[in-house]
Design a protein around this motif. Structure first.
Motif, mmCIF file in Angstrom:
data_model
loop_
_atom_site.group_PDB
_atom_site.id
_atom_site.type_symbol
_atom_site.label_atom_id
_atom_site.label_comp_id
_atom_site.label_asym_id
_atom_site.label_seq_id
_atom_site.Cartn_x
_atom_site.Cartn_y
_atom_site.Cartn_z
ATOM 1 N N HIS A 83 0.857 -1.180 0.000
ATOM 2 C CA HIS A 83 0.000 0.000 0.000
ATOM 3 C C HIS A 83 0.904 1.244 0.000
ATOM 4 O O HIS A 83 1.147 1.857 1.051
ATOM 5 N N LEU A 84 1.367 1.615 -1.165
ATOM 6 C CA LEU A 84 2.411 2.636 -1.254
ATOM 7 C C LEU A 84 1.968 3.974 -0.675
ATOM 8 O O LEU A 84 2.765 4.686 -0.061
ATOM 9 N N GLY A 85 0.690 4.313 -0.847
ATOM 10 C CA GLY A 85 0.231 5.626 -0.397
ATOM 11 C C GLY A 85 0.359 5.850 1.089
ATOM 12 O O GLY A 85 0.524 6.986 1.544
ATOM 13 N N ASP A 86 0.287 4.769 1.898
ATOM 14 C CA ASP A 86 0.459 4.937 3.344
ATOM 15 C C ASP A 86 1.787 4.371 3.826
ATOM 16 O O ASP A 86 1.989 4.158 5.018
ATOM 17 N N GLY A 87 2.709 4.120 2.895
ATOM 18 C CA GLY A 87 4.065 3.724 3.275
ATOM 19 C C GLY A 87 4.222 2.293 3.712
ATOM 20 O O GLY A 87 5.259 1.923 4.260
ATOM 21 N N ASN A 88 3.233 1.449 3.461
ATOM 22 C CA ASN A 88 3.242 0.061 3.943
ATOM 23 C C ASN A 88 3.684 -0.888 2.820
ATOM 24 O O ASN A 88 3.000 -1.016 1.805
ATOM 25 N N LEU A 89 4.813 -1.549 3.030
ATOM 26 C CA LEU A 89 5.313 -2.528 2.075
ATOM 27 C C LEU A 89 5.257 -3.923 2.674
ATOM 28 O O LEU A 89 5.540 -4.122 3.854
ATOM 29 N N HIS A 90 4.904 -4.903 1.840
ATOM 30 C CA HIS A 90 5.055 -6.300 2.195
ATOM 31 C C HIS A 90 6.300 -6.786 1.452
ATOM 32 O O HIS A 90 6.278 -6.967 0.228
ATOM 33 N N TYR A 91 7.367 -6.929 2.221
ATOM 34 C CA TYR A 91 8.674 -7.228 1.642
ATOM 35 C C TYR A 91 9.009 -8.671 2.006
ATOM 36 O O TYR A 91 9.499 -8.966 3.101
ATOM 37 N N ASN A 92 8.722 -9.589 1.065
ATOM 38 C CA ASN A 92 8.778 -11.015 1.360
ATOM 39 C C ASN A 92 9.918 -11.687 0.596
ATOM 40 O O ASN A 92 10.117 -11.437 -0.591
ATOM 41 N N VAL A 93 10.621 -12.559 1.300
ATOM 42 C CA VAL A 93 11.827 -13.199 0.781
ATOM 43 C C VAL A 93 11.548 -14.685 0.557
ATOM 44 O O VAL A 93 11.081 -15.387 1.461
ATOM 45 N N PHE A 94 11.874 -15.180 -0.653
ATOM 46 C CA PHE A 94 11.532 -16.537 -1.064
ATOM 47 C C PHE A 94 12.777 -17.279 -1.541
ATOM 48 O O PHE A 94 13.756 -16.669 -1.982
ATOM 49 N N PRO A 95 12.718 -18.610 -1.511
ATOM 50 C CA PRO A 95 13.835 -19.384 -2.071
ATOM 51 C C PRO A 95 13.881 -19.271 -3.592
ATOM 52 O O PRO A 95 12.875 -18.973 -4.239
ATOM 53 N N VAL A 96 15.040 -19.509 -4.154
ATOM 54 C CA VAL A 96 15.169 -19.542 -5.611
ATOM 55 C C VAL A 96 14.530 -20.834 -6.111
ATOM 56 O O VAL A 96 14.322 -21.786 -5.350
#
Length: 468
Positions: free
Chosen positions: A378-391
């Motif tokens: 939700h870029l407008g309120d500064g909220n990122l879901h920053y998720n890390v996954f295996p290759v």
């Protein structure tokens, strides 16, 4: 020592048989599969009085209590994975829409009401309840308020806290707080409503709420626009608000990796591009009568193109296409679950720091190992879901020994940039250590004092938010 046998006998003799539930597995699980919970009993009250009786019996016996909504929380607040087996109080039978006041833009609902049912009830009186999340078909109002849920419309309408006028709640001793007022202004002492909203069931059990409704926009429109990156997306947001003011309801940033995950795990979801761009945004607008959303979005696109902020885009030409665009955004979390994240991060940052964070985080993570990253939110309120996954070819289980390092890497960078390591999901049990590491000491001391004052026996959701 708690006499569990006597407590269970008291529950069975005091509550109607319909209020007693078997300890079934679905009550003891959470969506990400990190923990399996336990419970000594499960009660599903039909009324606030039944809920109060159950909590009073638990308080007298010293039995821990976990409030349970839809079970959709992502930080383990709804499961107890250690300590004495708790009483789980499920709101699944308290689902009534008690009153609707369309002229006041107010609805009073019980805490077990499912979010999509609240949306439908508002629709029947030509109103809008703006809170919207991907789990709207199963998330319940009590849990949404207890976690101060966010979602896609925070930019325009605010978090769950901003949409709540009053509460009814059972306090830890079994007393009932009758706070279901419909007032916009009530300056009569400490704000217990806002204390319970966001407390994640650690201070009391929400049983009903007075919710704010909003007029339905006369016209709605949705567009996808390609951007060079988060920096250009933020400039596009500023331009959109210059053009349409508060008519911008949602502004969602997405990355090519999200579309790749959809293609891999959910091929039935229609893709908007044959050759996916690296970054793009979904813009949703709701405008007053007499204004044309599609025309406004077209004007915005032309201005953004001329300013070099977007290179391509598409504007929904029908309600069906509009829903297709939204389906992409709402399906990404499910695709993520199919892939299996090593570590998921719900973070918020000052808007001016977002581009720097997105640029710096991959290099920091590369020092730990090789990963795929799906950044959206939700870029407008500064909220990122920053998720890390295996290759490809590896699973999240292959990286169990790196999970803490990955989370620490992301959260340290967020904290250094003045952000928060929990934007909208809450603390639950997953982030208790993070709160201790990054939280302000004075705030933490005040939180512990409030917990002790309202819940002196420490029975309400012990181990969530604050360490037990």
């Amino acid at each position: 020592m708690t006499d569990i046998s006597a407590f269970l006998t008291g529950l069975a003799s005091s509550l109607p048989a319909a209020a007693l539930r078997d300890v079934a597995p679905h009550y003891l699980a959470e969506p990400r599969g990190r923990w399996d919970g336990h419970a000594c009993a499960i009660v599903a009250p039909a009324t606030t009085e039944e809920a109060a009786l159950a909590l009073r019996l638990a308080s007298d016996a010293g039995v821990p209590v976990i409030p349970y909504g839809g079970g959709t929380g992502l930080v383990g607040g709804q499961v107890a994975n250690g300590g004495p087996a708790p009483l789980l109080i499920s709101l699944e039978r308290m689902t009534r829409i008690r009153e609707v006041y369309p002229d006041e833009n107010v609805m009073i609902v019980e805490a077990g009401a499912i979010l999509s049912d609240v949306h439908d009830a508002a629709e029947k009186v030509q109103r809008l309840f703006p809170l919207s999340i991907a789990a709207k078909g199963s998330a319940r109002i009590g849990g949404l308020l207890a976690t101060n849920a966010g979602g896609v419309n925070v930019l325009r309408y605010g978090n769950a806290r901003d949409l709540c006028l009053g509460l009814e709640a059972v306090m830890p001793d079994g007393s009932i707080w009758h706070g279901l007022k419909r007032l916009r202004k009530d300056n009569t002492g400490y704000d217990l409503r806002n204390l319970l909203v966001g407390s994640e069931g650690t201070l009391g059990l929400i049983t009903a709420a007075s919710l704010k409704l909003a007029p339905k926009p006369a016209g709605e429109g949705t567009a996808l626009m390609v951007v060079d990156g988060p920096g250009a997306a933020l400039k596009l947001l500023a331009l959109a608000r210059d053009h349409m003011g508060e008519g911008v309801s949602a502004f969602e940033l997405m990355h090519r990796e999200g579309l790749s995950f959809l293609a891999e795990t959910m091929p039935q979801v229609r893709q908007p591009w044959d050759d996916a761009p690296e970054w793009f945004v979904l813009i949703d607008v709701g405008l007053a009568r007499g204004l044309d959303p599609a025309g406004a979005l077209e004007t915005l696109f032309e201005a953004a193109f001329d300013a070099g902020l977007t290179s391509d885009g598409m504007i929904a030409q029908s309600e069906g296409q509009r829903q297709e665009f939204w389906n992409i955004r709402e399906s990404i979390p499910e695709a993520n679950r199919h892939i299996g994240a090593i570590s998921s991060h719900d973070v918020s940052l000052p808007l001016g720091e977002i581009a720097g964070f997105v640029a710096q985080a991959p290099a920091a993570l590369a020092k730990i190992g090789a990963f795929r990253i799906n950044c959206f939110g939700h870029l407008g309120d500064g909220n990122l879901h920053y998720n890390v996954f295996p290759v490809p070819g590896r699973s999240r289980a292959d990286h169990d020994d790196q999970r803490d390092a990955i989370k620490g890497c992301v959260h340290d960078l967020v904290d250094a940039m003045g952000g928060s390591v929990s934007a909208e999901h809450g603390i639950g049990r997953l982030k208790v250590g993070d709160l201790e590491r990054y939280g302000d000491p004075a705030k933490l001391a005040a939180m512990r004092a409030i917990k002790t004052a309202l819940d002196p026996k420490g029975i309400m959701n012990p181990g969530a938010v604050l360490r037990g």
